[in-house]
Design an enzyme around this catalytic site. Structure first.
Site, PDB file in Angstrom:
ATOM      1  N   ASP A  27      -0.067 -24.649 -16.459  1.00 27.93           N
ATOM      2  CA  ASP A  27      -0.522 -24.328 -17.814  1.00 27.93           C
ATOM      3  C   ASP A  27      -0.037 -22.904 -18.085  1.00 27.93           C
ATOM      4  O   ASP A  27      -0.810 -21.950 -18.107  1.00 27.93           O
ATOM      5  CB  ASP A  27      -2.047 -24.433 -17.885  1.00 27.93           C
ATOM      6  CG  ASP A  27      -2.562 -24.301 -19.304  1.00 27.93           C
ATOM      7  OD1 ASP A  27      -1.739 -24.038 -20.199  1.00 27.93           O
ATOM      8  OD2 ASP A  27      -3.765 -24.444 -19.519  1.00 27.93           O
TER       9      ASP A  27
ATOM     10  N   HIS B 109      -1.734 -32.770 -24.660  1.00 29.49           N
ATOM     11  CA  HIS B 109      -2.763 -33.008 -25.677  1.00 29.49           C
ATOM     12  C   HIS B 109      -2.175 -34.037 -26.645  1.00 29.49           C
ATOM     13  O   HIS B 109      -0.951 -34.059 -26.852  1.00 29.49           O
ATOM     14  CB  HIS B 109      -3.058 -31.767 -26.507  1.00 29.49           C
ATOM     15  CG  HIS B 109      -3.485 -30.555 -25.746  1.00 29.49           C
ATOM     16  ND1 HIS B 109      -2.613 -29.720 -25.113  1.00 29.49           N
ATOM     17  CD2 HIS B 109      -4.724 -30.027 -25.559  1.00 29.49           C
ATOM     18  CE1 HIS B 109      -3.285 -28.719 -24.560  1.00 29.49           C
ATOM     19  NE2 HIS B 109      -4.570 -28.883 -24.795  1.00 29.49           N
TER      20      HIS B 109
ATOM     21  N   ASP C 159      -5.956 -14.629 -22.088  1.00 29.60           N
ATOM     22  CA  ASP C 159      -5.346 -15.711 -21.314  1.00 29.60           C
ATOM     23  C   ASP C 159      -3.832 -15.630 -21.515  1.00 29.60           C
ATOM     24  O   ASP C 159      -3.301 -16.253 -22.421  1.00 29.60           O
ATOM     25  CB  ASP C 159      -5.914 -17.022 -21.885  1.00 29.60           C
ATOM     26  CG  ASP C 159      -5.800 -18.198 -20.952  1.00 29.60           C
ATOM     27  OD1 ASP C 159      -5.488 -17.996 -19.773  1.00 29.60           O
ATOM     28  OD2 ASP C 159      -6.048 -19.330 -21.414  1.00 29.60           O
TER      29      ASP C 159
ATOM     30  N   ASP D 170      -5.009 -25.868 -13.019  1.00 26.56           N
ATOM     31  CA  ASP D 170      -4.051 -25.295 -13.968  1.00 26.56           C
ATOM     32  C   ASP D 170      -3.594 -23.987 -13.345  1.00 26.56           C
ATOM     33  O   ASP D 170      -4.335 -23.000 -13.315  1.00 26.56           O
ATOM     34  CB  ASP D 170      -4.709 -25.000 -15.320  1.00 26.56           C
ATOM     35  CG  ASP D 170      -4.701 -26.205 -16.247  1.00 26.56           C
ATOM     36  OD1 ASP D 170      -4.368 -27.309 -15.782  1.00 26.56           O
ATOM     37  OD2 ASP D 170      -5.043 -26.038 -17.433  1.00 26.56           O
TER      38      ASP D 170
ATOM     39  N   ASP E  88      -1.520 -16.697 -19.569  1.00 28.53           N
ATOM     40  CA  ASP E  88      -0.856 -17.937 -19.124  1.00 28.53           C
ATOM     41  C   ASP E  88       0.549 -17.696 -18.595  1.00 28.53           C
ATOM     42  O   ASP E  88       1.506 -18.364 -18.994  1.00 28.53           O
ATOM     43  CB  ASP E  88      -0.771 -18.956 -20.278  1.00 28.53           C
ATOM     44  CG  ASP E  88      -2.120 -19.553 -20.633  1.00 28.53           C
ATOM     45  OD1 ASP E  88      -2.962 -19.692 -19.733  1.00 28.53           O
ATOM     46  OD2 ASP E  88      -2.324 -19.892 -21.824  1.00 28.53           O
TER      47      ASP E  88
ATOM     48  N   GLU F  49     -12.632 -28.197 -17.806  1.00 30.07           N
ATOM     49  CA  GLU F  49     -11.847 -27.002 -17.463  1.00 30.07           C
ATOM     50  C   GLU F  49     -12.600 -25.769 -17.950  1.00 30.07           C
ATOM     51  O   GLU F  49     -12.596 -25.454 -19.142  1.00 30.07           O
ATOM     52  CB  GLU F  49     -10.471 -27.100 -18.126  1.00 30.07           C
ATOM     53  CG  GLU F  49      -9.564 -25.936 -17.784  1.00 30.07           C
ATOM     54  CD  GLU F  49      -8.205 -26.045 -18.484  1.00 30.07           C
ATOM     55  OE1 GLU F  49      -7.654 -27.160 -18.567  1.00 30.07           O
ATOM     56  OE2 GLU F  49      -7.722 -25.017 -18.973  1.00 30.07           O
TER      57      GLU F  49
ATOM     58  N   HIS G 160      -8.315 -18.412 -16.199  1.00 31.70           N
ATOM     59  CA  HIS G 160      -9.691 -18.527 -16.710  1.00 31.70           C
ATOM     60  C   HIS G 160     -10.678 -17.948 -15.701  1.00 31.70           C
ATOM     61  O   HIS G 160     -11.688 -17.347 -16.074  1.00 31.70           O
ATOM     62  CB  HIS G 160     -10.051 -19.984 -16.986  1.00 31.70           C
ATOM     63  CG  HIS G 160      -9.229 -20.613 -18.062  1.00 31.70           C
ATOM     64  ND1 HIS G 160      -9.405 -21.915 -18.473  1.00 31.70           N
ATOM     65  CD2 HIS G 160      -8.216 -20.125 -18.827  1.00 31.70           C
ATOM     66  CE1 HIS G 160      -8.545 -22.201 -19.433  1.00 31.70           C
ATOM     67  NE2 HIS G 160      -7.804 -21.128 -19.660  1.00 31.70           N
TER      68      HIS G 160
ATOM     69  N   ASP H 289       0.336 -32.597 -29.008  1.00 31.24           N
ATOM     70  CA  ASP H 289       1.616 -32.104 -28.479  1.00 31.24           C
ATOM     71  C   ASP H 289       2.702 -33.156 -28.625  1.00 31.24           C
ATOM     72  O   ASP H 289       3.874 -32.825 -28.793  1.00 31.24           O
ATOM     73  CB  ASP H 289       1.545 -31.799 -26.967  1.00 31.24           C
ATOM     74  CG  ASP H 289       0.440 -30.829 -26.604  1.00 31.24           C
ATOM     75  OD1 ASP H 289       0.044 -30.035 -27.458  1.00 31.24           O
ATOM     76  OD2 ASP H 289      -0.009 -30.882 -25.437  1.00 31.24           O
TER      77      ASP H 289
ATOM     78  N   GLU I  78      -8.625 -23.329 -13.707  1.00 29.18           N
ATOM     79  CA  GLU I  78      -7.435 -22.572 -14.143  1.00 29.18           C
ATOM     80  C   GLU I  78      -7.525 -21.137 -13.634  1.00 29.18           C
ATOM     81  O   GLU I  78      -8.526 -20.451 -13.811  1.00 29.18           O
ATOM     82  CB  GLU I  78      -7.318 -22.592 -15.665  1.00 29.18           C
ATOM     83  CG  GLU I  78      -6.110 -21.786 -16.135  1.00 29.18           C
ATOM     84  CD  GLU I  78      -5.703 -22.083 -17.572  1.00 29.18           C
ATOM     85  OE1 GLU I  78      -5.784 -23.267 -17.974  1.00 29.18           O
ATOM     86  OE2 GLU I  78      -5.300 -21.154 -18.278  1.00 29.18           O
TER      87      GLU I  78
END
Ligand code: XLS
Ligand code: NI
Ligand code: NI
Length: 439
Positions: free
Chosen positions: A338, A100, A306, A295, A308, A231, A270, A103, A267
Site C-alpha cells: 500500500d 477498491h 500517511d 499493508d 505511504d 485495517e 498506520h 479503482d 499497515e
C-alpha cells in the site's frame, strides 16, 4: 493486449552483486527458506489504487504521472489500467493484487450505471487472472472519496448514506467472491469524527458494528470463504478514526460480538501514526489470534501523515518478518504494498524501481528473520528473562494457585528481592541484531 511498458523487460533475480536497476538483488522467488519458497512466504501484492490510479496529486498540485496508459475514453482508460496492472504483475513476477471497487471502474451518475461499468471491467480482469495465473489477495469498497461520505459511511448521521455504503459493499463482496478473493478489507475511511460537539459516538459505533455484521453475513451467504479484515488507522482523514489501532479494534469487535469474524490487516505507516512500532501492532494481532494480512509501507520520521512510501528500511522489515514467522506465516493474507512513488518520481520506470525496492527489502527481511531465528540468541535471552515463571512461585502465579495472602506472606518473608533482578539487556540485544544483520 498491447504492451504498456515496452521499454521494461521481465525483472529477474540476479543476486546482490548485480548493478542492473531492473533486477532483484535479494528476492529470489523459487529459493527455499525453511520449508517454503520466498514466493510462497512473502505473497506480494500490487495495490491497484496507488499503482494504477495514483497520479501524485497533493493539496498543492495536480498529478504529475500519467495513469491513463494511452486510453482515450473513460472506459478505455480503465481497461488500459487492467492491462497495465497485469503487465506489472507479470514483469515483476507478483502473484497477487488488491483493489477498491472505484479503482477498477470509475463512478457514473447513478449507482446502477456505476455497477454496469464494474460489470464491464470485471470479466476482463477475470479472464486475465486465468490467463496469467494471478490471484486476488483482497477486495474492498471505497467509502471515502465520493462527497456523499463527507460525514462517514456506516457512521454517517444520514441513514441514506448508510444504505449507499451497504450497496457498495454488497457489490464489492460479490466481485471479490467472483474473482476468488482470499480476503475482504474494511479500512475505516471516514469512519471517525472531527468534534464531539456534533457527534453521537454511541450511535455511530453501533451503526459501524451493524454494517460489519450485515456485510459478514451477506458474504458468508453468497459463499465467500475468505478472511474479513479490519485495517486500523488512528487519524487521517478524520481527526479521530474509530479503528485507531489493533487494541482499539479488538475492544470494539469484542464489545459487539464480532471478534470471531475478523482478523487484522496491519499497515506499517498506520502503526507509526498511532505511536506504535509496526512490530508492536503485528505482535498484538498475533498474540490475540487475529494476525491476517499486511499493508507494507513506511512513513517519514519528520512528517506526521500517511506518506505511504515504498518500504526500504531493512531493520523494520526484519522485525516484521520475525513476527510473521512467529505467527506461522500468512494463511489467506499476504504482503500488499500500500505504497506509492513520490510525486517527483513520475515516470513509468519509477513504478518498477519502487516495487523492486519494496520486494528486495522484504526479501532481506525474510532472510534476516530466518537468521535471527537460527541464531537463537535473541529468543533465548527473552525466554531466560521470564524463566522465573517456569517453576516455584512463578509457576504458582501462572497456574492461578496463589492468593493475595500467599503473595503477601512470600514478600514479607523475603524482605526484599532487588538483588535477584537482572539487566534487560537492550544494548546487548541491539548489538546481536547488528551482528546478525551484517555477518
Ligand atoms: C489508507 C488505507 C487504504 C486501505 C484500503 O490509509 O491504507 O489504502 O489500505 O482502503
Ligand atoms: Ni494507509
Ligand atoms: Ni492500507
Amino acid at each position: 493486449m498491447k504492451e504498456i511498458f515496452p521499454s521494461i523487460s521481465a525483472i529477474r533475480y540476479e543476486g546482490p552483486k548485480s548493478k542492473n536497476p531492473f533486477a532483484f538483488k535479494y528476492y529470489n522467488p523459487e529459493e527455499k527458506l525453511g520449508a517454503k519458497t520466498m514466493r510462497e512466504q512473502l505473497k506480494f501484492a500490487v495495490s491497484y489504487w496507488h499503482t494504477l490510479c495514483g497520479k501524485g496529486t497533493d493539496m498543492f498540485g495536480d498529478g504529475t504521472a500519467d495513469k491513463d496508459f494511452g486510453g482515450g475514453s473513460v472506459m478505455q482508460i480503465y481497461k488500459n489500467k487492467v492491462y497495465a496492472a497485469f503487465e506489472i504483475m507479470e514483469k515483476l513476477d507478483i502473484d497477487y493484487f488488491c483493489f477498491h471497487d472505484r479503482d477498477i471502474a470509475p463512478e457514473a451518475d447513478t449507482l446502477a450505471k456505476t455497477n454496469e461499468r464494474l460489470d464491464e471491467i470485471v470479466p476482463i480482469i477475470e479472464d486475465l487472472m486465468k490467463e496469467k495465473n494471478k490471484k486476488l489477495l483482497w477486495g474492498t469498497a471505497n467509502l471515502f472519496s465520493n462527497p456523499r461520505y463527507m460525514h462517514g459511511a456506516a457512521t454517517s448521521c444520514n441513514p441514506e448514506v448508510f444504505a449507499f455504503a451497504a450497496a457498495q459493499i454488497k457489490k464489492a463482496l460479490e466481485i471479490t467472491q467472483r474473482l476468488g478473493g482470499q480476503g475482504y478489507v474494511f479500512w475505516g475511511g471516514r469512519e471517525g469524527y472531527e468534534t464531539l460537539l456534533n457527534t453521537d459516538m454511541k450511535l455511530e459505533l453501533d451503526n459501524l458494528a451493524r454494517l460489519l455484521r450485515l456485510s459478514v453475513d451477506y458474504g458468508r451467504q453468497i459463499g465467500f470463504e475468505g478472511d474479513f479484515y479490519i485495517e486500523p488507522k488512528p487519524k487521517e482523514p478524520t481527526k479521530h478514526q474509530y479503528d485507531f489501532d489493533v487494541a482499539s479494534v479488538l475492544a470494539f469487535l469484542r464489545a459487539y460480538g464480532l471478534e470471531n469474524d475478523f482478523k487484522m490487516n496491519v499497515e506499517a505507516n498506520h502503526a507509526t501514526l498511532a505511536g506504535h512500532t509496526f512490530q508492536h501492532e503485528l505482535c498484538l494481532a498475533r498474540i490475540n489470534g487475529v494476525f491476517g494480512s499486511i499493508d507494507a509501507n513506511q512513513g517519514d520520521m519528520l512528517l506526521g501523515w500517511d506518506t505511504d512510501q515504498f518500504p526500504t528500511n531493512v531493520y523494520e522489515a526484519a522485525l516484521c518478518m520475525t513476527e510473521v514467522l512467529k505467527a506461522g506465516g500468512f494463511t489467506k493474507g499476504g504482503l500488499n504494498f500500500d505504497a506509492k512513488a513520490r510525486r517527483g518520481s513520475f515516470e513509468h520506470a519509477d513504478i518498477f524501481h519502487s516495487y523492486i525496492a519494496g520486494m528486495d527489502t522484504f526479501a532481506l527481511g525474510l532472510r534476516l528473520a530466518y537468521k535471527i531465528k537460527e541464531d537463537g540468541r535473541i529468543d533465548d535471552f527473552t525466554a531466560n528473562r521470564y524463566a522465573g515463571y517456569k517453576s516455584g512461585l512463578g509457576s504458582d502465579i501462572v497456574s492461578g494457585k496463589v492468593t493475595m495472602e500467599d503473595l503477601e506472606a512470600y514478600a514479607l518473608e523475603k524482605g526484599d528481592v532487588i538483588s535477584t533482578l537482572k539487566s534487560s539487556g537492550q544494548e546487548y540485544l541491539e548489538n546481536v541484531m547488528n551482528s546478525i544483520m551484517f555477518s
